[in-house]
Write a protein that holds these residues in place. Structure first.
Motif, PDB file in Angstrom:
ATOM      1  N   SER A   1       0.841  -1.198   0.000  1.00  0.00           N
ATOM      2  CA  SER A   1       0.000   0.000   0.000  1.00  0.00           C
ATOM      3  C   SER A   1       0.875   1.246   0.000  1.00  0.00           C
ATOM      4  N   GLU A   2       0.386   2.295  -0.662  1.00  0.00           N
ATOM      5  CA  GLU A   2       1.084   3.569  -0.659  1.00  0.00           C
ATOM      6  C   GLU A   2       1.119   4.164   0.743  1.00  0.00           C
ATOM      7  N   ALA A   3       0.062   3.944   1.524  1.00  0.00           N
ATOM      8  CA  ALA A   3      -0.004   4.508   2.870  1.00  0.00           C
ATOM      9  C   ALA A   3       1.123   3.964   3.741  1.00  0.00           C
ATOM     10  N   PHE A   4       1.448   2.691   3.583  1.00  0.00           N
ATOM     11  CA  PHE A   4       2.541   2.099   4.357  1.00  0.00           C
ATOM     12  C   PHE A   4       3.848   2.808   4.054  1.00  0.00           C
ATOM     13  N   TRP A   5       4.138   3.015   2.774  1.00  0.00           N
ATOM     14  CA  TRP A   5       5.400   3.638   2.393  1.00  0.00           C
ATOM     15  C   TRP A   5       5.451   5.110   2.778  1.00  0.00           C
ATOM     16  N   GLU A   6       4.315   5.794   2.745  1.00  0.00           N
ATOM     17  CA  GLU A   6       4.302   7.187   3.190  1.00  0.00           C
ATOM     18  C   GLU A   6       4.551   7.259   4.699  1.00  0.00           C
ATOM     19  N   ARG A   7       3.990   6.309   5.428  1.00  0.00           N
ATOM     20  CA  ARG A   7       4.262   6.267   6.872  1.00  0.00           C
ATOM     21  C   ARG A   7       5.745   5.976   7.120  1.00  0.00           C
ATOM     22  N   PHE A   8       6.307   5.080   6.321  1.00  0.00           N
ATOM     23  CA  PHE A   8       7.726   4.785   6.482  1.00  0.00           C
ATOM     24  C   PHE A   8       8.580   6.010   6.178  1.00  0.00           C
ATOM     25  N   ALA A   9       8.204   6.806   5.178  1.00  0.00           N
ATOM     26  CA  ALA A   9       8.925   8.049   4.889  1.00  0.00           C
ATOM     27  C   ALA A   9       8.940   8.954   6.113  1.00  0.00           C
ATOM     28  N   HIS A  10       7.818   9.063   6.800  1.00  0.00           N
ATOM     29  CA  HIS A  10       7.746   9.887   8.010  1.00  0.00           C
ATOM     30  C   HIS A  10       8.659   9.325   9.103  1.00  0.00           C
ATOM     31  N   GLU A  11       8.642   8.013   9.286  1.00  0.00           N
ATOM     32  CA  GLU A  11       9.427   7.408  10.365  1.00  0.00           C
ATOM     33  C   GLU A  11      10.922   7.491  10.075  1.00  0.00           C
ATOM     34  N   LEU A  12      11.308   7.265   8.815  1.00  0.00           N
ATOM     35  CA  LEU A  12      12.729   7.349   8.473  1.00  0.00           C
ATOM     36  C   LEU A  12      13.219   8.790   8.574  1.00  0.00           C
ATOM     37  N   ALA A  13      12.408   9.737   8.105  1.00  0.00           N
ATOM     38  CA  ALA A  13      12.787  11.149   8.212  1.00  0.00           C
ATOM     39  C   ALA A  13      12.931  11.563   9.669  1.00  0.00           C
ATOM     40  N   ARG A  14      12.038  11.101  10.517  1.00  0.00           N
ATOM     41  CA  ARG A  14      12.124  11.431  11.948  1.00  0.00           C
ATOM     42  C   ARG A  14      13.401  10.850  12.552  1.00  0.00           C
ATOM     43  N   MET A  15      13.745   9.619  12.168  1.00  0.00           N
ATOM     44  CA  MET A  15      14.972   9.024  12.693  1.00  0.00           C
ATOM     45  C   MET A  15      16.195   9.817  12.255  1.00  0.00           C
ATOM     46  N   HIS A  16      16.259  10.152  10.974  1.00  0.00           N
ATOM     47  CA  HIS A  16      17.430  10.846  10.456  1.00  0.00           C
ATOM     48  C   HIS A  16      17.564  12.257  11.032  1.00  0.00           C
ATOM     49  N   THR A  17      16.476  12.975  11.122  1.00  0.00           N
ATOM     50  CA  THR A  17      16.557  14.361  11.603  1.00  0.00           C
ATOM     51  C   THR A  17      16.647  14.441  13.123  1.00  0.00           C
ATOM     52  N   GLY A  18      16.251  13.380  13.812  1.00  0.00           N
ATOM     53  CA  GLY A  18      16.236  13.409  15.272  1.00  0.00           C
ATOM     54  C   GLY A  18      17.449  12.788  15.931  1.00  0.00           C
ATOM     55  N   THR A  19      18.435  12.348  15.132  1.00  0.00           N
ATOM     56  CA  THR A  19      19.605  11.686  15.729  1.00  0.00           C
ATOM     57  C   THR A  19      20.911  12.292  15.214  1.00  0.00           C
ATOM     58  N   ILE A  20      20.911  13.582  14.941  1.00  0.00           N
ATOM     59  CA  ILE A  20      22.124  14.239  14.448  1.00  0.00           C
ATOM     60  C   ILE A  20      23.256  14.063  15.470  1.00  0.00           C
ATOM     61  N   HIS A  21      24.429  13.716  14.947  1.00  0.00           N
ATOM     62  CA  HIS A  21      25.567  13.402  15.817  1.00  0.00           C
ATOM     63  C   HIS A  21      26.774  14.225  15.365  1.00  0.00           C
ATOM     64  N   PRO A  22      27.646  14.637  16.281  1.00  0.00           N
ATOM     65  CA  PRO A  22      28.782  15.476  15.874  1.00  0.00           C
ATOM     66  C   PRO A  22      29.889  14.724  15.138  1.00  0.00           C
ATOM     67  N   ARG A  23      29.895  13.377  15.187  1.00  0.00           N
ATOM     68  CA  ARG A  23      30.979  12.616  14.569  1.00  0.00           C
ATOM     69  C   ARG A  23      30.394  11.494  13.723  1.00  0.00           C
TER      70      ARG A  23
END
Length: 293
Positions: free
Chosen positions: A98-120
């Motif tokens: 389903s497209e809805a599943f992949w759109e939800r995954f886009a939200h979850e992956l974006a949240r992980m990437h933007t919420g775990t910024i690391h200095p190294r």
């Protein structure tokens, strides 16, 4: 089958004597895998190596799953057992088409990437990508980290040496030297590290869930490139646009994907007799960096 017999033997050796059947699972490349049904207990997913490439493979995988869940806030299977020769996980579901599943995954992956910024760039120890160690030595420079530990580290591997000639290897070194000109300067964040479509499943409730990580702090586009380059299904067509909107990804990101995906193509080439076209894709990406004679 030999694989299911080995999995059953490992489960029994680990004390899981209520196992009724073990059915082989498809999709995995590095380890043997299957689903075990148990008497008076839920079924579980089981992984083992006939000969483990290291003592810490499954321990590192379990740690990666915990990092994705606790730091990245994405769903993963529960780790029931993680030993040198055996990994037992709670059972996930196939992802819905389903497209809805992949759109939800886009939200979850974006949240992980933007919420775990690391200095190294790196991780607090090495872990594994398939049957090869993933080198995670800390580095403040993302370009140097990616060049040394994600690209050039594969040179010297027997299958890579056999597939790429001296001109190809020199072209890879030139590309690595020019990475600051070819890629934008991005921060490090928590990445799954092996995010092809087969590693995206679903919880029983239908939430996207991830398996088989090779985690580190590096560029978010390492994950994006792997999804992009491994034939996502048609229902994922909105995934990339949604992810770009949520992360303010610039419009040139698609042009960068072949360079970033070199890391995964080199890893495939190093580990498997059938490289599924990885060598050809590597040569195509390196072509502009070969010296003209």
């Amino acid at each position: 089958m030999r694989s299911t017999t080995l999995l059953r033997e490992r489960l029994l050796r680990a004390g899981m004597r209520e196992v009724l059947t073990v059915e082989p699972a498809s999709g995995g490349l590095a380890a043997l895998a299957g689903t075990a049904t148990r008497q008076d207990a839920p079924p579980v997913f089981v992984k083992a190596f006939a000969e483990a490439p290291g003592d810490d493979v499954f321990v590192a995988e379990a740690e990666g799953l915990a990092a994705l869940r606790e730091l990245g806030r994405v769903a993963t299977p529960d780790v029931i057992l993680a030993e040198r020769d055996l990994l037992v996980l709670s059972l996930l579901e196939p992802r819905p088409r389903s497209e809805a599943f992949w759109e939800r995954f886009a939200h979850e992956l974006a949240r992980m990437h933007t919420g775990t910024i690391h200095p190294r760039f790196g991780w607090h120890h090495d872990n594994w990508l398939g049957r090869r160690r993933q080198i995670n030595t800390w580095n403040d420079d993302g370009f140097a980290f990616f060049a040394q530990h994600r690209l050039l580290r594969w040179l010297g591997q027997p299958r890579v040496e056999a597939a790429l000639d001296a001109a190809d290897r020199a072209a890879l070194e030139r590309l690595c030297h020019r990475l600051p000109d070819l890629l934008p300067d991005r921060p490090a964040c928590l990445t799954h590290g092996d995010l092809w479509a087969q590693n995206i499943l679903a919880t029983p409730e239908g939430r996207p869930a991830l398996i088989d990580p090779a985690v580190s702090y590096t560029w978010a586009e390492v994950d994006l490139a792997h999804v992009w380059s491994t034939s996502p299904p048609p229902e994922a067509h909105r995934f990339f646009d949604v992810y770009a909107e949520l992360t303010s990804l610039d419009g040139d990101w698609r042009a960068r994907m072949p360079i970033i995906q070199l890391r995964q193509h080199l890893a495939v080439l190093a580990q498997f007799d059938d490289d599924w076209g990885a060598a050809d894709q590597i040569r195509a990406t390196l072509a502009p960096f070969r010296k003209r004679t």
